[in-house]
Design an enzyme around this catalytic site. Structure first.
Site, PDB file in Angstrom:
ATOM      1  CG  ASP A 110      49.182  43.892  32.277  1.00 42.85           C
ATOM      2  OD1 ASP A 110      47.962  43.990  32.482  1.00 42.85           O
ATOM      3  OD2 ASP A 110      50.013  43.794  33.182  1.00 42.85           O
ATOM      4  CB  ALA A 123      52.146  35.943  37.805  1.00 35.52           C
TER       5      ALA A 123
END
Length: 1285
Positions: A555, A930
Site C-alpha cells: 500500500d 481497512a
C-alpha cells in the site's frame, strides 16, 4: 452470559421437545425431530481431511450432476447426499471388530471413509447425512454432517425470557408456566428466510450446520442454501419499514437464527487429551514403544514415552489455553434496547437479537453485538478491532429509497459492524438513534473473522504436501525391508518371534517417530526471533511460505509514505472576463472568507471526543491550516439554527463586535454542518450540507479526487489550465484534492432525506488542495534490497495515478531508466466494444515540444529503444475493472509487468493478489488500513503494520510501522524453510543410514545392541535435532534466489540418494574390510538368536563408521549462508558436534571399559598392532567420508545441480510459474503492445488544448493532456485496440 440463566427475566423462552412430533427422516443415533447445535463442533470439524484435488480443476469448474450450496460467495462447495445402508454398516463393523478397532481408528482420521463404508449415496431429498466438499484453490476439504429437522409442532413456549435450549422431561413437569402454542393462539408454523431474502411460513425444515453456518433445504429448488439475514435481497426502503418486532415474532425468528453469540467452544482437557492421543503420530509412537519394550529396548522406549507424554500434555494444555483466551477475547454479551410495535422499548439480552429487530443506540455509545444498518442519526465508531484503522469513522443513516439494494460492502458507511465500539451518537431534537439488525452470530463481520481463525484455509505450499508423500516413500522402503527380512530369516529357519520383532523393528527405524516433532523446531525458533524483532505471528504455518515470497505488494499511504500529510498549500481560482484559470499556490490563512475557505473548514469528518479533535489525518491537516475552531454545541447553543446541529465551525479570532445592534443585523460568521455524506473510495469523494448562521438556504461543499470533482462541476467553472496544473503537482508526488460547492434551495426535511447523487452534481469548481506525503526513511533502502534479491515489488493504492508514479520513482519501485506504460480501458457501449489504450510515458523527457509521427494502422513501431526489456505497466482501478472482465489475455501480461496500480478499491486489491497467485507468484501483501484487509487475507503472507487487534486479519503484524519488517520476515522464512528442509533430510538420511546398518548386520543375523541404538537415537540424533534450528537467519543481504520449496524435486531427492549411496559404500566397505583382517573371527549367529548377544567385529566396524556418518550428515545439512548464518554461530550445535566427535573418536580408538561393557563391543585385539591400526583406519575412513559428503552437498548438489543445471533444464513452458513464460514471450515479442495511431489526430504540441477543452469529459482530461503535453512524462505514442466481443 447475560440473560442465559436468569429465570426472572420477563420475556419468552423457547424449547424443542423430543419425540413430540413426527420425523420424516430415519436417523441413526440422533434425536428424531430435533435440531440441536453441536456442543463441540470445532473438535468434530477439525478432523476434516485436507486432500489435493487431482489436476488443476479450480472451483469454478462445475461438474455435471453435482449439487452445490446456494449462497456461498466465499468458496465453492459441492454437496452429496448419503443414506445409511444396513448391509454396508454390518460388513464395516464386522471388519472393525476383526481388526480390533484399528479400522475404526482409521475412520476417525478420515471421516469420509466411514461415511462411504456405512452409507450409500442418494439424492439430497432423501439423505440423512451430507458430504460437503469445499474447494480452496487446488485443494479440497471434506465435512460430514447430519441432517436434522426442525418441526413447528415440537416447539413450546415459556413465559420466562430465557434462551433456546434442548427440551427435557423436566420441562413437562412445569405445567404452570408452559402452554401449547395453540392454547395461546400463537402461530403454529415456522417463519423461514429464503435464499432470496424473503420470509415464508412452513411446518418444518431440514437443516445441517457446517463451520458455524446453518444450511436450509429448499423444497422447490431441491437444494440447500445458506441462512442469511437481511443483508441479501432487501432494499433501503425495506429496511426502513422495520418498526420493531413483537416478542412472538422475535421468538419465531430465533428458532431459525439461534442465539446471537459468537461462542468459541472450549473442549474439556480430558476430551482434548483423548482426541490428541488418537493422532496418527502418537499412535505410531505407541506401536513403536510397545515393540521396543517387547524387544527389551527399554531405555530409549522409556525416553520416548516420557518425552511424548510431556509433549502431549503440554500441547493439550496449550490448545486448551488458546481456546480459553480466544473465547474470552471474542465472547461478549450485553443488554440492548429494542423497539416493539407501538413505539415501546424493551431491554433484552443481546443473545436474543434476530435480524429484523430495531435497536436503540444509546447516546453514550456501546459495543455492537450484531451487524445493523443505521435508520436514524449518526454514530462515531471505532472499527480498529475489525479493520486496524485507529481513526474513528462517522456512520450515517441509510437513505429511504426503493431503488437502492442494500449491500454490506457498498453501504459500509451506513453499517454498524459487530465488535466495533460506538463512541457516541448524534441526532436532532433528542430523537432516538436507531438501527435495524441485519446479521447475528457467526453471520456478522466479526463472526466471519472468528470463523477464519477457527477454520483457516489450507496453505498452498508444496513442502507440506511433499513431506507427507516422502513419509509414504519411507514407508515403502520399510515395507521392502520388512519383506526382505522376513524372507531371508525364514530361509535361515529362525524363530517366528525373532522374525516378527526384527521385521517390525525395521519400520520404526525407517520412519523415525520423532520426525514431526523435529520438523517444528525451525518454526518455533523463527517465531521467537520474529517476536524479538516485534513481528508477531498468529499462523506459524505461514512462516515457511514467507521464505519463498517473490512478489510483494505495498500500500502507499501509511506504508511506503508517512501516515500524516503536510499541508503544502491551496490553489484558488482566478476569473477574468475571458477565461477561468488557477492562481499560484498560497497559504490557507491567506484566503478570503469565501467558499474555498468555507469548504476547507466544513468538508471533513472530524469530530470532538474527550475535548480532542479526531478524524482522518488529511482532514485534520486541512482544517488546522484554516485556523478555524470546531465546536459540538449542546441544546442551549443551537436555537439560533432552528435545529440540532452536529457541529459548528467558526474562525478562531472573530472580528470584534461593536454593538448589540450589530449582532442582530450582522450575525457572527458560523457554519453549521447539517449533514455529511461520508467519503467513499468507489465514489472518490465526500460532501457536507451546511448552513451559515443567518442564511436562508443551504450550501453543499464537496471534496475528492480532482478528476471526479472536475467531472461533477459545470464545465464553465473548470479552469482552462486545470490539467496542466494538476499534472505539474502530481508529477512532483504531491497529493492533490479538488474542492467544489453549490447552493441548495430545499427544506430542512428534504436536506435530511435527499440522496447524495441528487446534490453532488452541477458543482462550481473552487480550487485545488495540495498536500505533501513524505516517504518513510526505511522505504527506499528496503525496495532496493528487494530488487537486488530479484523480488517483484508492486504499489497498489487508492491514490491518484500520477502521485503514485511519482512516489514509485522516488522510492525506486520504478527505476529511473524504466519506461511506464499507462493503460486506459473503456467499457463497451452500443456504438463500440470495450477498448484499451496504451500511453507510453518517457522517463526523462525534456520540457521541449514533442512531435509524434502519425503512422498507418497496419505498421508496427517500437515504443523506443529497449522498450520491451525495461517497460512496466501502470493502471487505475476503473480500467482494471474493464481489463479484468473483457481482456483476460492482456490481464496476465499486465499483472506480470505491472508496477503501479492506482485508484484501486479493496476488492480490486484482493483481485490483484489472486491474479498474481494464479500466475505462480508467492505473494506478500504489506498494508496498514481497512482497505487492505481483503488483500492481506488473500496473500500467502499478509503483513499488517497496524497495532490494533484487527491485525488478526493477517498472519503477521509488525509493531514497527514501516516496511523494514518485509526483508526481516523473508529472511526468517528462508531460515525456517532451510531448517525444515535440512532437518527433514537429516531425519530421513539418519533413518536410512540406520536402516542400512541393520540390513547389513541382519545378513549375518547380528544387530546393533540396545545401548548402541540408545547412543545413536538419543545422544546423537535427538541432540542435533533440537539444536539444529537454533542457527539464526543470515544477517547479510537477501540472496537473489529462494531456497527450494518441493521435497520431491530433483535436488533434494538427488541429495538424499547420493548421501545414502556414499553411506552404503562406506559401511559396506568397512563390513567386508574387517573380514579380511588376519585377526578377524566370524560372528556366531546362534548367540544372537538364543542369548541376544550381537557384539562382533562386523558390529564394531559398521557401528564405528556409522556414528561419524550421523555427525557429518547433521553438519552437511545444517546449511549456512546465504539463508542462515554459519554453523559455528550456533554455539550449542557446534559444541554438540565437537563433544560428540570426541566421544566417537574415543569410542572407536580407546573406549573405557564401562563403554565396552555397556555397548557390548568386540574390539580388535589391543596386542596386535595391525588390529589397533584398524581402529585408526576407521577414523581415516570417516575423515574421507566427511570430505566426500561436504563436496557432494555444497559442490555437486548446491552449486552444479541447483544453481547451474536447474535453471538451464527448467522447462519454462511447462512450469507452474506461468509468469516466467509470459515474461519470456513479452521480451521476445517486439511488436507488443500493438501500436496503432489514436483516433484523435495528433500533430504536435500546438494542438494540445483542443483535446481537453471539452469539460464534460474532464474525468479523462488528465490522460489526454499527457498525450500532447510538454511536461516531463509526456506521452509520445498512443495505442488503442478493441476486444472482439
Amino acid at each position: 452470559m447475560a440473560g442465559t440463566n436468569n429465570p426472572r427475566r420477563a420475556a419468552l423462552s423457547l424449547s424443542f421437545l423430543r419425540g413430540t412430533g413426527h420425523s420424516t427422516l430415519n436417523r441413526d443415533r440422533c434425536h428424531r425431530g430435533v435440531y440441536q447445535p453441536t456442543t463441540t463442533p470445532i473438535v468434530e470439524e477439525q478432523s476434516a481431511r485436507l486432500l489435493p484435488t487431482p489436476g488443476e480443476q479450480g472451483p469454478n469448474v462445475e461438474k455435471p450432476g453435482v449439487d452445490h450450496i446456494i449462497g456461498n460467495e466465499d468458496e465453492e462447495a459441492e454437496i452429496y447426499g448419503y443414506r445409511r445402508s444396513k448391509l454396508k454398516t454390518g460388513i464395516t463393523w464386522f471388519f472393525i471388530v476383526v481388526s480390533a478397532g484399528f479400522l475404526r481408528l482409521v475412520f476417525h482420521w478420515v471421516p469420509v471413509w466411514m461415511l462411504k463404508a456405512t452409507h450409500s449415496q442418494c439424492s439430497l431429498e432423501h439423505a440423512t447425512k451430507v458430504l460437503i466438499v469445499e474447494y480452496f484453490k487446488k485443494y479440497k476439504r471434506n465435512f460430514v454432517k447430519n441432517i436434522s429437522e426442525i418441526n413447528a409442532h415440537n416447539i413450546r413456549y415459556e413465559k420466562e425470557y430465557s434462551v433456546l435450549h434442548s427440551a427435557t422431561n423436566q420441562i413437562e413437569e412445569r405445567h404452570g408456566d408452559i402452554q401449547q402454542m395453540e392454547d395461546l393462539n400463537l402461530p403454529t408454523t415456522l417463519i423461514v428466510p429464503t435464499a432470496t431474502g424473503s420470509m415464508i411460513e412452513t411446518d418444518s425444515i431440514q437443516v445441517f450446520r457446517c463451520r458455524k453456518t446453518l444450511y436450509i433445504w429448499d423444497k422447490e429448488l431441491k437444494s440447500f442454501y445458506r441462512l442469511r439475514g437481511l443483508d441479501v435481497g432487501h432494499t433501503a426502503e425495506d429496511l426502513h419499514k422495520y418498526r420493531g418486532l413483537s416478542w412472538i415474532e422475535q421468538a419465531r425468528r430465533r428458532i431459525i437464527y439461534g442465539e446471537n453469540n459468537i461462542r468459541v467452544p472450549i473442549t474439556p482437557i480430558n476430551q482434548l487429551l483423548f482426541l490428541e492421543a488418537l493422532n496418527p503420530f502418537y499412535i505410531f509412537q505407541l506401536f513403536s514403544v510397545c515393540l521396543w519394550y517387547t524387544d527389551e529396548y527399554v531405555w530409549y522406549a522409556t525416553v520416548i514415552v516420557v518425552t511424548s507424554v510431556v509433549s502431549l500434555i503440554s500441547e493439550v494444555f496449550q490448545m486448551h489455553r488458546n481456546q480459553v483466551v480466544l473465547s474470552n477475547t471474542i465472547q461478549t454479551a450485553d443488554t440492548v434496547q429494542v423497539l416493539r410495535p407501538g413505539d415501546q422499548v424493551d431491554i433484552i439480552p443481546s443473545e436474543h437479537l434476530v435480524p429484523g429487530d430495531v435497536i436503540v443506540i444509546p447516546p453514550q455509545g456501546c459495543m455492537m453485538q450484531c451487524d445493523a444498518v443505521l435508520l436514524q442519526g449518526n454514530c462515531i465508531v471505532n472499527e480498529s478491532m475489525l479493520t486496524g484503522e485507529s481513526v474513528p469513522v462517522t456512520k450515517t443513516a441509510i437513505v429511504d429509497r426503493s431503488d437502492v439494494i442494500y449491500k454490506e460492502k457498498e453501504h459500509s458507511r451506513h453499517t454498524l459492524f459487530c465488535g466495533t465500539q460506538i463512541i457516541q451518537t448524534r441526532f436532532y431534537g433528542g430523537e432516538r438513534v436507531t438501527a435495524v439488525v441485519v446479521c447475528t452470530g457467526f453471520s456478522t463481520s466479526k463472526g466471519s473473522l472468528v470463523c477464519s481463525i477457527m477454520y483457516p484455509p489450507p496453505v498452498d505450499f508444496k513442502f507440506q504436501q511433499d513431506s507427507y508423500k516422502f513419509v509414504g516413500v519411507l514407508a515403502g522402503i520399510a515395507s521392502i525391508g520388512f519383506i526382505y527380512t522376513v524372507i531371508t530369516k525364514v530361509m535361515r529357519d529362525l524363530s517366528a518371534s525373532s522374525i516378527a520383532l526384527d521385521s517390525l523393528d525395521l519400520i520404526t527405524i525407517v520412519i523415525p517417530p520423532a520426525l514431526p516433532m523435529a520438523m517444528t523446531v525451525g518454526i518455533l525458533y523463527a517465531l521467537q526471533r520474529l517476536k524479538k524483532q516485534k513481528i508477531f505471528c498468529i499462523s506459524p504455518r505461514s512462516i515457511n511460505i514467507s521464505g519463498v515470497l517473490n512478489c510483494i505488494c505495498f500500500d502507499k499511504t501509511g506504508t511506503l509514505t508517512e501516515d500524516g500529510l503536510d499541508m503544502r498549500g491551496v490553489v484558488p481560482m482566478s476569473e477574468t472576463a475571458s477565461k477561468v484559470e488557477l492562481s499560484p499556490m498560497t497559504s490557507a490563512k491567506m484566503l478570503p472568507q469565501d467558499h474555498l475557505l468555507f469548504a476547507m473548514a466544513t468538508c471533513h469528518s472530524i469530530t470532538v471526543i474527550n475535548f480532542e479533535k479526531v478524524g482522518d489525518p488529511l482532514d485534520l491537516k486541512m482544517f488546522e491550516s484554516t485556523g478555524w475552531s470546531l465546536d459540538e454545541p449542546g441544546l442551549d447553543d443551537t436555537n439560533k439554527y432552528d435545529m440540532m446541529m452536529p457541529s459548528v465551525v467558526r474562525p478562531s479570532a472573530p472580528d470584534v463586535v461593536i454593538s448589540n445592534e450589530n449582532v442582530e443585523t450582522e450575525p457572527p460568521l458560523e457554519l453549521g454542518i447539517l449533514r455529511q455524506f461520508p467519503f467513499s473510495s468507489s465514489l472518490q469523494r465526500m460532501s457536507v450540507i451546511t448552513r451559515q448562521l443567518g442564511a436562508s438556504n443551504f450550501e453543499l461543499y464537496c471534496k475528492g479526487s480532482p478528476e471526479m470533482i472536475a467531472s461533477l462541476s459545470r464545465p464553465e467553472t473548470v479552469p482552462t489550465d486545470f490539467s496542466e496544473q494538476l499534472l505539474q503537482y502530481t508529477i512532483q508526488g504531491y497529493r492533490v484534492l479538488a474542492l467544489a460547492w453549490r447552493p441548495l434551495k430545499l427544506s430542512y426535511l428534504k436536506a435530511q432525506r435527499i440522496n447524495r447523487d441528487e446534490v453532488e452534481s452541477n458543482l462550481q469548481f473552487l480550487g485545488l488542495l495540495v498536500m505533501e506525503n513524505r516517504l518513510k526513511k526505511e522505504t527506499t533502502p528496503v525496495i532496493t534490497q528487494l530488487h537486488k534479491a530479484h523480488i517483484k515489488t508492486i504499489m497498489v493504492t487508492g491514490d491518484n495515478m500520477l502521485t503514485a508514479l511519482s512516489v514509485g520513482r522516488e522510492c525506486g519501485l520504478v527505476s529511473p531508466n524504466q519506461q511506464v506504460i499507462t493503460i486506459k480501458a473503456t467499457v463497451p457501449n452500443q456504438s463500440c466494444s470495450a477498448s484499451l489504450t496504451f500511453h507510453a510515458n518517457k522517463t526523462n523527457t525534456p520540457s521541449s515540444s514533442v512531435v509524434t509521427q502519425q503512422v498507418d494502422s497496419m505498421v508496427q513501431v517500437d515504443l523506443h529503444e529497449k522498450t520491451n526489456d525495461s517497460y512496466c505497466f501502470a493502471i487505475e482501478g476503473k480500467s482494471w475493472r474493464v481489463v479484468h472482465q473483457y481482456f483476460p489475455e492482456v490481464l496476465q501480461k499486465l499483472v506480470v509487468r505491472g508496477a503501479i496500480f492506482a485508484r484501486m478499491s479493496p476488492e480490486q486489491k484482493q483481485q490483484l493478489v489472486l491474479e498474481l497467485q494464479s500466475l505462480g507468484y508467492f505473494v506478500g501483501m504489506c498494508g496498514d488500513g481497512a482497505n487492505d484487509c481483503g488483500a492481506l487475507k488473500a496473500a500467502h503472507a499478509g503483513i499488517s503494520l497496524s497495532e490494533a487487534e484487527a491485525s488478526v486479519a493477517s498472519p503477521f503484524t509488525s509493531a514497527q510501522p514501516n516496511i523494514s519488517c518485509v526483508p526481516k520476515l523473508i529472511k526468517e522464512g528462508r531460515c525456517a524453510l532451510v531448517t525444515s528442509f535440512g532437518i527433514f533430510k537429516y531425519m530421513a538420511a539418519y533413518s536410512l543410514t540406520q536402516f542400512v546398518s541393520i540390513m547389513i548386520l541382519y545378513s549375518i543375523d547380528s544387530n546393533l545392541t540396545d545401548i548402541q541404538f540408545l547412543w545413536i537415537d538419543l545422544f546423537l540424533i535427538t541432540v542435533f535435532a533440537i539444536f539444529f534450528g537454533r542457527t539464526k537467519s543470515y544477517n547479510g543481504p537477501l540472496a537473489s534466489y529462494s531456497p527450494p520449496t518441493a521435497l520431491l524435486s530433483f535436488t533434494p531427492i538427488m541429495s538424499i540418494l547420493l548421501h545414502i549411496f556414499i553411506v552404503i559404500s562406506f559401511q559396506t566397505y568397512c563390513f567386508y574390510y574387517v573380514q579380511y583382517q588376519p585377526w578377524f573371527v566370524p560372528y556366531n549367529s546362534t548367540l544372537g538368536e538364543e542369548e541376544d548377544i550381537y557384539g562382533c567385529y562386523e558390529n564394531f566396524a559398521v557401528f564405528s563408521v556409522s556414528q561419524f556418518q550421523y555427525i557429518i550428515l547433521a553438519l552437511v545439512f545444517s546449511r549456512g549462508p546465504p539463508f542462515r548464518q554459519n554453523v559455528y554461530t550456533n554455539f550449542l550445535l557446534t559444541g554438540s558436534f565437537i563433544i560428540m566427535s570426541i566421544c566417537c573418536v574415543l569410542f572407536t580408538v580407546a573406549p573405557p571399559q564401562f563403554i565396552i561393557d555397556s555397548f557390548e563391543m568386540v574390539l580388535p585385539p589391543d596386542d596386535d598392532a595391525d588390529a589397533y591400526f584398524f581402529r585408526w583406519e576407521i577414523i581415516l575412513l570417516s575423515v574421507m567420508y566427511s570430505v566426500l559428503a561436504i563436496f557432494t552437498e555444497y559442490v555437486i548438489i548446491d552449486y552444479i545441480f541447483y544453481r547451474k543445471c536447474r535453471p538451464k533444464l527448467h522447462n519454462i513452458s511447462k512450469s507452474k510459474k506461468k509468469y516466467l513464460a509470459l515474461e519470456r514471450d513479452m521480451q521476445l515479442d517486439k511488436e507488443w503492445p500493438p501500436l496503432t495511431p489514436h483516433e484523435a489526430e495528433i500533430n504536435g504540441i500546438s494542438d494540445k488544448k483542443e483535446v481537453i477543452l471539452d469539460a464534460s469529459k474532464l474525468h479523462t482530461a488528465v490522460m489526454k493532456s499527457e498525450v500532447n503535453g510538454s511536461a516531463p512524462g509526456a506521452v509520445t505514442t498512443i495505442t488503442q485496440f478493441h476486444s472482439s466481443l
